[in-house]
Design a protein around this motif. Sequence first.
Motif, PDB file in Angstrom:
ATOM      1  N   LEU A 107       0.815  -1.062   0.066  1.00  0.00           N
ATOM      2  CA  LEU A 107       0.086   0.000   0.018  1.00  0.00           C
ATOM      3  C   LEU A 107       0.879   1.099   0.007  1.00  0.00           C
ATOM      4  O   LEU A 107       1.652   1.456   1.143  1.00  0.00           O
ATOM      5  CB  LEU A 107      -1.044  -0.132   1.413  1.00  0.00           C
ATOM      6  N   VAL A 108       1.063   1.992  -1.059  1.00  0.00           N
ATOM      7  CA  VAL A 108       1.798   3.057  -1.429  1.00  0.00           C
ATOM      8  C   VAL A 108       1.205   4.502  -0.877  1.00  0.00           C
ATOM      9  O   VAL A 108       0.118   4.746  -1.370  1.00  0.00           O
ATOM     10  CB  VAL A 108       2.241   3.115  -2.825  1.00  0.00           C
ATOM     11  N   PRO A 109       1.732   5.147   0.251  1.00  0.00           N
ATOM     12  CA  PRO A 109       0.891   6.120   0.723  1.00  0.00           C
ATOM     13  C   PRO A 109       1.227   7.538  -0.064  1.00  0.00           C
ATOM     14  O   PRO A 109       0.683   8.333  -0.075  1.00  0.00           O
ATOM     15  CB  PRO A 109       1.437   6.375   1.878  1.00  0.00           C
ATOM     16  N   CYS A 110       2.231   7.496  -0.784  1.00  0.00           N
ATOM     17  CA  CYS A 110       2.720   8.882  -1.511  1.00  0.00           C
ATOM     18  C   CYS A 110       3.109   8.630  -3.034  1.00  0.00           C
ATOM     19  O   CYS A 110       3.673   7.272  -3.282  1.00  0.00           O
ATOM     20  CB  CYS A 110       4.125   9.281  -0.876  1.00  0.00           C
ATOM     21  N   ARG A 111       2.721   9.474  -3.790  1.00  0.00           N
ATOM     22  CA  ARG A 111       3.084   9.397  -5.197  1.00  0.00           C
ATOM     23  C   ARG A 111       4.673   9.243  -5.331  1.00  0.00           C
ATOM     24  O   ARG A 111       5.495   9.888  -4.744  1.00  0.00           O
ATOM     25  CB  ARG A 111       2.603  10.540  -5.921  1.00  0.00           C
ATOM     26  N   THR A 112       5.097   8.268  -5.972  1.00  0.00           N
ATOM     27  CA  THR A 112       6.684   7.861  -6.052  1.00  0.00           C
ATOM     28  C   THR A 112       7.177   7.805  -7.563  1.00  0.00           C
ATOM     29  O   THR A 112       6.532   7.117  -8.279  1.00  0.00           O
ATOM     30  CB  THR A 112       6.697   6.606  -5.267  1.00  0.00           C
ATOM     31  N   ASN A 113       8.194   8.497  -7.657  1.00  0.00           N
ATOM     32  CA  ASN A 113       8.652   8.236  -9.010  1.00  0.00           C
ATOM     33  C   ASN A 113       9.749   7.400  -9.243  1.00  0.00           C
ATOM     34  O   ASN A 113      10.709   7.509  -8.527  1.00  0.00           O
ATOM     35  CB  ASN A 113       9.308   9.689  -9.615  1.00  0.00           C
ATOM     36  N   LEU A 114       9.549   6.490  -9.930  1.00  0.00           N
ATOM     37  CA  LEU A 114      10.565   5.452 -10.212  1.00  0.00           C
ATOM     38  C   LEU A 114      11.409   5.644 -11.155  1.00  0.00           C
ATOM     39  O   LEU A 114      11.967   4.469 -11.884  1.00  0.00           O
ATOM     40  CB  LEU A 114       9.910   4.008 -10.255  1.00  0.00           C
ATOM     41  N   GLN A 115      11.741   6.552 -11.864  1.00  0.00           N
ATOM     42  CA  GLN A 115      12.427   7.253 -13.001  1.00  0.00           C
ATOM     43  C   GLN A 115      13.958   6.093 -12.756  1.00  0.00           C
ATOM     44  O   GLN A 115      14.466   6.262 -11.688  1.00  0.00           O
ATOM     45  CB  GLN A 115      12.462   8.394 -13.295  1.00  0.00           C
ATOM     46  N   TYR A 116      14.051   5.510 -13.935  1.00  0.00           N
ATOM     47  CA  TYR A 116      15.312   4.909 -13.934  1.00  0.00           C
ATOM     48  C   TYR A 116      16.021   4.646 -15.296  1.00  0.00           C
ATOM     49  O   TYR A 116      15.144   4.665 -16.376  1.00  0.00           O
ATOM     50  CB  TYR A 116      15.216   3.331 -13.163  1.00  0.00           C
ATOM     51  N   PRO A 118      17.555   1.744 -17.677  1.00  0.00           N
ATOM     52  CA  PRO A 118      17.792   0.616 -17.960  1.00  0.00           C
ATOM     53  C   PRO A 118      19.206   0.378 -18.616  1.00  0.00           C
ATOM     54  O   PRO A 118      19.739   0.917 -19.095  1.00  0.00           O
ATOM     55  CB  PRO A 118      16.980  -0.141 -19.075  1.00  0.00           C
ATOM     56  N   PRO A 119      19.780  -1.086 -18.037  1.00  0.00           N
ATOM     57  CA  PRO A 119      21.203  -1.197 -18.356  1.00  0.00           C
ATOM     58  C   PRO A 119      21.308  -1.387 -20.110  1.00  0.00           C
ATOM     59  O   PRO A 119      22.577  -1.165 -20.627  1.00  0.00           O
ATOM     60  CB  PRO A 119      21.615  -2.629 -17.657  1.00  0.00           C
ATOM     61  N   THR A 120      20.326  -1.543 -20.630  1.00  0.00           N
ATOM     62  CA  THR A 120      20.335  -1.666 -22.109  1.00  0.00           C
ATOM     63  C   THR A 120      20.049  -0.514 -22.926  1.00  0.00           C
ATOM     64  O   THR A 120      19.806  -0.649 -24.101  1.00  0.00           O
ATOM     65  CB  THR A 120      19.235  -2.811 -22.585  1.00  0.00           C
ATOM     66  N   SER A 121      19.640   0.692 -22.436  1.00  0.00           N
ATOM     67  CA  SER A 121      19.368   1.986 -23.030  1.00  0.00           C
ATOM     68  C   SER A 121      19.905   2.866 -22.186  1.00  0.00           C
ATOM     69  O   SER A 121      20.196   2.930 -21.205  1.00  0.00           O
ATOM     70  CB  SER A 121      17.766   1.918 -22.744  1.00  0.00           C
ATOM     71  N   GLU A 122      20.098   3.963 -23.148  1.00  0.00           N
ATOM     72  CA  GLU A 122      20.305   5.409 -22.496  1.00  0.00           C
ATOM     73  C   GLU A 122      19.465   6.423 -22.170  1.00  0.00           C
ATOM     74  O   GLU A 122      19.449   7.195 -21.536  1.00  0.00           O
ATOM     75  CB  GLU A 122      21.354   5.992 -23.729  1.00  0.00           C
ATOM     76  N   ALA A 123      18.139   5.947 -22.496  1.00  0.00           N
ATOM     77  CA  ALA A 123      17.012   6.836 -22.123  1.00  0.00           C
ATOM     78  C   ALA A 123      16.548   6.470 -20.765  1.00  0.00           C
ATOM     79  O   ALA A 123      16.457   5.372 -20.333  1.00  0.00           O
ATOM     80  CB  ALA A 123      15.776   6.577 -23.400  1.00  0.00           C
ATOM     81  N   GLN A 124      16.093   7.528 -20.372  1.00  0.00           N
ATOM     82  CA  GLN A 124      15.472   7.126 -18.726  1.00  0.00           C
ATOM     83  C   GLN A 124      14.085   6.633 -18.970  1.00  0.00           C
ATOM     84  O   GLN A 124      13.103   7.165 -19.843  1.00  0.00           O
ATOM     85  CB  GLN A 124      15.300   8.624 -17.976  1.00  0.00           C
ATOM     86  N   GLN A 125      13.709   5.889 -18.331  1.00  0.00           N
ATOM     87  CA  GLN A 125      12.250   5.264 -18.105  1.00  0.00           C
ATOM     88  C   GLN A 125      11.395   5.866 -16.926  1.00  0.00           C
ATOM     89  O   GLN A 125      12.097   5.467 -15.849  1.00  0.00           O
ATOM     90  CB  GLN A 125      11.993   3.849 -18.357  1.00  0.00           C
ATOM     91  N   GLU A 126      10.113   6.182 -17.051  1.00  0.00           N
ATOM     92  CA  GLU A 126       9.549   6.805 -16.089  1.00  0.00           C
ATOM     93  C   GLU A 126       8.611   6.041 -15.656  1.00  0.00           C
ATOM     94  O   GLU A 126       7.386   5.828 -16.339  1.00  0.00           O
ATOM     95  CB  GLU A 126       9.233   8.249 -16.148  1.00  0.00           C
ATOM     96  N   LEU A 142      12.282  -3.099  -6.409  1.00  0.00           N
ATOM     97  CA  LEU A 142      14.127  -2.696  -6.084  1.00  0.00           C
ATOM     98  C   LEU A 142      14.090  -1.064  -6.600  1.00  0.00           C
ATOM     99  O   LEU A 142      14.505  -0.447  -5.808  1.00  0.00           O
ATOM    100  CB  LEU A 142      14.967  -3.566  -7.161  1.00  0.00           C
ATOM    101  N   ARG A 143      13.137  -0.884  -7.742  1.00  0.00           N
ATOM    102  CA  ARG A 143      13.267   0.592  -7.816  1.00  0.00           C
ATOM    103  C   ARG A 143      12.470   1.480  -6.749  1.00  0.00           C
ATOM    104  O   ARG A 143      13.067   2.563  -6.437  1.00  0.00           O
ATOM    105  CB  ARG A 143      12.542   0.866  -9.267  1.00  0.00           C
ATOM    106  N   TYR A 144      11.507   0.846  -6.159  1.00  0.00           N
ATOM    107  CA  TYR A 144      10.640   1.551  -5.133  1.00  0.00           C
ATOM    108  C   TYR A 144      11.705   1.688  -3.983  1.00  0.00           C
ATOM    109  O   TYR A 144      11.553   2.748  -3.541  1.00  0.00           O
ATOM    110  CB  TYR A 144       9.490   0.767  -4.652  1.00  0.00           C
ATOM    111  N   VAL A 145      12.586   0.844  -3.662  1.00  0.00           N
ATOM    112  CA  VAL A 145      13.453   1.017  -2.343  1.00  0.00           C
ATOM    113  C   VAL A 145      14.508   1.701  -2.840  1.00  0.00           C
ATOM    114  O   VAL A 145      15.339   2.206  -1.627  1.00  0.00           O
ATOM    115  CB  VAL A 145      13.702  -0.507  -1.708  1.00  0.00           C
ATOM    116  N   ARG A 146      14.904   2.018  -3.980  1.00  0.00           N
ATOM    117  CA  ARG A 146      16.134   2.623  -4.247  1.00  0.00           C
ATOM    118  C   ARG A 146      15.967   3.895  -4.790  1.00  0.00           C
ATOM    119  O   ARG A 146      16.915   4.896  -4.566  1.00  0.00           O
ATOM    120  CB  ARG A 146      16.845   2.121  -5.210  1.00  0.00           C
ATOM    121  N   THR A 147      14.872   4.421  -5.349  1.00  0.00           N
ATOM    122  CA  THR A 147      14.592   5.810  -5.800  1.00  0.00           C
ATOM    123  C   THR A 147      14.805   6.754  -4.827  1.00  0.00           C
ATOM    124  O   THR A 147      14.196   6.595  -3.638  1.00  0.00           O
ATOM    125  CB  THR A 147      13.193   5.650  -6.490  1.00  0.00           C
TER     126      THR A 147
END
Length: 357
Positions: A107-116, A118-126, A142-147
């Motif tokens: 249950l996510v209480p706050c709007r969270t940006n998981l922008q990252y 990928p190792p195979t791309s130069e572009a950011q994915q949001e 993993l993105r949730y706990v690292r962002t």
Amino acid sequence: LVGGDQDYFLDANTDTLIVVVVNRETKQVSLLSIPRDLWVYIPTYGWGRIIVAYRIGARTKYPDGTGPGLLMRTIEENLGIHIDHWARVSFEGFARAVDELGGVDLLVPCRTNLQYKPPTSEAQQEIILEPGMHHLDGATALRYVRTRRGDSDFERAQRQQRFIRAVWDQVKSWDIILKIPGLWSALRGAFETDLGLGDVLALAPMALNLEPQRVRSQYIGRNQIEYWTTEDGASVLLPVPDRIQEIVARLYDPPSAGGEAATSVRIEVQNGTEQPYLADIAADQLRWFGLNIVDTALADNPNYQQTKIIVFNDKPKALAVLARRLKVAPENIIYQPDPNQPADIQVILGNDYDPCR
């Protein structure tokens, strides 16, 4: 608990550091998140960020070549916490563990940006997680706990502990004991620890009988540090010793009699705003403080500006916890004695309630 890249323990710094205190006598578990930029004295090295202690220990083979030894000693000398055991998990191992569990409902209480990127791309994915219930696979978890997009390491520490609690809440059934040996084998190579399989199995019954209010989350946060710049121009977090020791002492506090008495009080939480999932989010957070939330619902209208507490049956200990946690002023506590109500206390959330603060 130490987290980071697969090869990272020799070549980079600690990404995540959480101390877990297990008290078998009081059946309590306390989690303490330590910020990576905390400025500490590292034995055999000198002053530095706590994130470098593991790497230095591994490179210098202190005291036995494993790395955790120097970090354990650093924590004890600076925070006064004796560390008995250690566990470290790589990013890849963390994702594998979540997938082995079939994903985790959070249950996510706050709007969270998981922008990252990928190792195979130069572009950011949001990827944006809006407030509400989400089923996270290993990669997304993993993105949730690292962002740290849009906030800081302090908010990330809260996300990490929230995720740990969600995992525990999801797997706490006696069936998990039968699965532990299989999980241990399936995840071999994804984590390292000085605990044996027998040690983990011995802890399992306590984990299964643990009550939510006996899981305590503590953080070394903004109130326990001062921002400081070293002579080399590095921005670090200077610990305020007295305030840090207050946090450390809480790790060992016995259960509160008032908190125990509050667990039987029936509380209903209503959403008096247009924010979706707000009652569910508040109920989830309040349950971790030992409060008995019997129902959630929509209020009679979505235009409440201030949160109100309506008391049908006088329950002062639970009321005190509610008022403190929800930051409700005395003038917004309304007494309407009615023993026939299904709840002892009703909470109507207003627009002043912010689960992210």
